[in-house]
Design a protein around this motif. Structure first.
Motif, PDB file in Angstrom:
ATOM      1  N   VAL A 291      -2.764  37.443 -20.019  1.00 17.76           N
ATOM      2  CA  VAL A 291      -2.833  36.713 -21.283  1.00 17.76           C
ATOM      3  C   VAL A 291      -4.286  36.528 -21.699  1.00 17.76           C
ATOM      4  N   GLY A 292      -5.218  36.807 -20.781  1.00 16.56           N
ATOM      5  CA  GLY A 292      -6.628  36.734 -21.113  1.00 16.56           C
ATOM      6  C   GLY A 292      -7.489  37.302 -20.012  1.00 16.56           C
ATOM      7  N   MET A 293      -8.653  37.783 -20.409  1.00 13.93           N
ATOM      8  CA  MET A 293      -9.661  38.239 -19.448  1.00 13.93           C
ATOM      9  C   MET A 293     -11.003  38.253 -20.148  1.00 13.93           C
ATOM     10  N   TRP A 294     -12.042  37.941 -19.399  1.00 20.95           N
ATOM     11  CA  TRP A 294     -13.388  38.035 -19.929  1.00 20.95           C
ATOM     12  C   TRP A 294     -14.333  38.275 -18.778  1.00 20.95           C
ATOM     13  N   GLY A 295     -15.448  38.916 -19.077  1.00 19.13           N
ATOM     14  CA  GLY A 295     -16.432  39.213 -18.052  1.00 19.13           C
ATOM     15  C   GLY A 295     -17.813  38.819 -18.528  1.00 19.13           C
ATOM     16  N   TYR A 296     -18.680  38.555 -17.570  1.00 21.90           N
ATOM     17  CA  TYR A 296     -20.040  38.165 -17.898  1.00 21.90           C
ATOM     18  C   TYR A 296     -20.927  38.413 -16.689  1.00 21.90           C
ATOM     19  N   PRO A 297     -22.238  38.567 -16.923  1.00 23.30           N
ATOM     20  CA  PRO A 297     -23.152  38.828 -15.807  1.00 23.30           C
ATOM     21  C   PRO A 297     -23.380  37.579 -14.963  1.00 23.30           C
ATOM     22  N   VAL A 298     -23.613  37.829 -13.678  1.00 21.23           N
ATOM     23  CA  VAL A 298     -24.001  36.773 -12.742  1.00 21.23           C
ATOM     24  C   VAL A 298     -25.264  37.290 -12.069  1.00 21.23           C
ATOM     25  N   GLY A 299     -26.396  36.790 -12.503  1.00 21.93           N
ATOM     26  CA  GLY A 299     -27.663  37.318 -11.999  1.00 21.93           C
ATOM     27  C   GLY A 299     -27.947  38.670 -12.632  1.00 21.93           C
ATOM     28  N   LYS A 300     -28.786  39.471 -11.959  1.00 19.28           N
ATOM     29  CA  LYS A 300     -29.200  40.755 -12.534  1.00 19.28           C
ATOM     30  C   LYS A 300     -28.346  41.929 -12.093  1.00 19.28           C
ATOM     31  N   SER A 301     -27.667  41.799 -10.956  1.00 20.58           N
ATOM     32  CA  SER A 301     -26.973  42.982 -10.443  1.00 20.58           C
ATOM     33  C   SER A 301     -25.483  42.774 -10.201  1.00 20.58           C
ATOM     34  N   LYS A 302     -24.940  41.637 -10.597  1.00 22.64           N
ATOM     35  CA  LYS A 302     -23.519  41.380 -10.392  1.00 22.64           C
ATOM     36  C   LYS A 302     -22.881  40.919 -11.687  1.00 22.64           C
ATOM     37  N   SER A 303     -21.571  41.046 -11.724  1.00 19.99           N
ATOM     38  CA  SER A 303     -20.831  40.504 -12.854  1.00 19.99           C
ATOM     39  C   SER A 303     -19.564  39.857 -12.327  1.00 19.99           C
ATOM     40  N   ARG A 304     -18.964  39.064 -13.180  1.00 22.92           N
ATOM     41  CA  ARG A 304     -17.734  38.369 -12.816  1.00 22.92           C
ATOM     42  C   ARG A 304     -16.712  38.649 -13.909  1.00 22.92           C
ATOM     43  N   ILE A 305     -15.483  38.880 -13.502  1.00 22.96           N
ATOM     44  CA  ILE A 305     -14.403  39.072 -14.449  1.00 22.96           C
ATOM     45  C   ILE A 305     -13.344  38.021 -14.164  1.00 22.96           C
ATOM     46  N   ASP A 306     -13.032  37.225 -15.152  1.00 16.40           N
ATOM     47  CA  ASP A 306     -11.974  36.223 -15.027  1.00 16.40           C
ATOM     48  C   ASP A 306     -10.692  36.821 -15.590  1.00 16.40           C
ATOM     49  N   LEU A 307      -9.633  36.782 -14.800  1.00 18.98           N
ATOM     50  CA  LEU A 307      -8.331  37.318 -15.192  1.00 18.98           C
ATOM     51  C   LEU A 307      -7.325  36.179 -15.251  1.00 18.98           C
ATOM     52  N   VAL A 308      -6.608  36.086 -16.348  1.00 19.89           N
ATOM     53  CA  VAL A 308      -5.562  35.080 -16.491  1.00 19.89           C
ATOM     54  C   VAL A 308      -4.256  35.838 -16.658  1.00 19.89           C
ATOM     55  N   ALA A 309      -3.438  35.787 -15.616  1.00 11.34           N
ATOM     56  CA  ALA A 309      -2.177  36.524 -15.616  1.00 11.34           C
ATOM     57  C   ALA A 309      -1.014  35.611 -15.982  1.00 11.34           C
ATOM     58  N   GLU A 310      -0.043  36.195 -16.639  1.00 14.32           N
ATOM     59  CA  GLU A 310       1.175  35.466 -16.961  1.00 14.32           C
ATOM     60  C   GLU A 310       1.864  35.010 -15.672  1.00 14.32           C
TER      61      GLU A 310
ATOM     62  N   ALA B 215      -6.449  27.801 -15.774  1.00 14.22           N
ATOM     63  CA  ALA B 215      -6.731  27.948 -17.197  1.00 14.22           C
ATOM     64  C   ALA B 215      -5.442  27.661 -17.960  1.00 14.22           C
ATOM     65  N   PHE B 216      -5.567  26.920 -19.029  1.00 15.22           N
ATOM     66  CA  PHE B 216      -4.422  26.628 -19.885  1.00 15.22           C
ATOM     67  C   PHE B 216      -4.459  27.564 -21.084  1.00 15.22           C
ATOM     68  N   HIS B 217      -3.340  28.230 -21.331  1.00 18.44           N
ATOM     69  CA  HIS B 217      -3.206  29.143 -22.464  1.00 18.44           C
ATOM     70  C   HIS B 217      -2.576  28.346 -23.604  1.00 18.44           C
ATOM     71  N   ILE B 218      -3.350  28.122 -24.636  1.00 19.35           N
ATOM     72  CA  ILE B 218      -2.917  27.310 -25.769  1.00 19.35           C
ATOM     73  C   ILE B 218      -2.778  28.218 -26.989  1.00 19.35           C
TER      74      ILE B 218
ATOM     75  N   ALA C 246     -14.999  25.553 -19.321  1.00 17.87           N
ATOM     76  CA  ALA C 246     -15.050  26.827 -20.041  1.00 17.87           C
ATOM     77  C   ALA C 246     -13.908  26.853 -21.051  1.00 17.87           C
ATOM     78  N   ALA C 247     -14.200  27.434 -22.203  1.00 14.78           N
ATOM     79  CA  ALA C 247     -13.169  27.589 -23.230  1.00 14.78           C
ATOM     80  C   ALA C 247     -13.460  28.854 -24.019  1.00 14.78           C
TER      81      ALA C 247
ATOM     82  N   ALA D  45      -6.210  30.110 -27.293  1.00 16.12           N
ATOM     83  CA  ALA D  45      -7.353  29.616 -26.530  1.00 16.12           C
ATOM     84  C   ALA D  45      -6.998  29.576 -25.049  1.00 16.12           C
ATOM     85  N   LEU D  46      -8.007  29.799 -24.236  1.00  9.74           N
ATOM     86  CA  LEU D  46      -7.903  29.615 -22.793  1.00  9.74           C
ATOM     87  C   LEU D  46      -8.920  28.549 -22.429  1.00  9.74           C
ATOM     88  N   ILE D  47      -8.440  27.493 -21.788  1.00 12.88           N
ATOM     89  CA  ILE D  47      -9.291  26.352 -21.463  1.00 12.88           C
ATOM     90  C   ILE D  47      -9.238  26.131 -19.956  1.00 12.88           C
TER      91      ILE D  47
END
Length: 112
Positions: free
Chosen positions: A13-32, A54-57, A82-83, A95-97
Motif C-alpha cells: 500500500v506504500g513504499m518510499w526510499g531515502y539515503p542513509v549517509g553517503k553509501s547506504k539507503s533505506r526502503i520502507d515497505l508497507v504491505a497490506e 504505519a497507518f494507511h489513511i 514520519a508522514a 497518507a501513511l503516518i
C-alpha cells in the motif's frame, strides 16, 4: 526480487526510499499483509529490519484533510515521526503516518 513478491501475492500500500549517509539507503515497505511480507522476505533472505507501525489513511481530499488526522493524534499526545501524503485524484487523498511502536495501540484508537 520484486517479481517474487508479486508472485507470492504481496500487495504494497506504500513504499518510499531515502539515503542513509553517503553509501547506504533505506526502503520502507508497507504491505497490506505484513505477515506475508515477512514470510516472503525470509525466503528471499532479505533482512527487513525492525518492525514499525504505519497507518494507511484515505479519504476525501480537501484543505486540511491530513492536518485533521494529525490533530487527532496530537490531541492524545502521540508523536508522529514520519508522514507521507498524496492526492490520489478523483477528489481522494492517501497518507501513511508512522508512530512509535509503543504508541501504536493508542494511535489506532485515536484514528478509529
Amino acid at each position: 526480487s520484486s517479481d517474487l513478491f508479486k508472485e507470492a501475492g504481496v500487495n504494497f500500500v506504500g513504499m518510499w526510499g531515502y539515503p542513509v549517509g553517503k553509501s547506504k539507503s533505506r526502503i520502507d515497505l508497507v504491505a497490506e499483509d505484513p505477515a506475508l511480507l515477512k514470510k516472503v522476505a525470509k525466503q528471499l533472505k532479505i533482512d527487513l529490519g525492525k518492525k514499525e507501525t504505519a497507518f494507511h489513511i484515505t479519504g476525501e481530499d480537501h484543505p486540511g484533510a491530513v492536518a485533521e488526522v494529525l490533530a487527532k493524534l496530537a490531541a492524545k499526545g502521540i508523536n508522529v515521526y514520519a508522514a507521507q501524503a498524496v492526492c490520489a485524484g478523483n477528489g481522494r487523498f492517501g497518507a501513511l503516518i508512522q508512530v512509535d511502536q509503543d504508541d501504536a495501540k493508542k494511535a489506532a484508537k485515536a484514528l478509529a
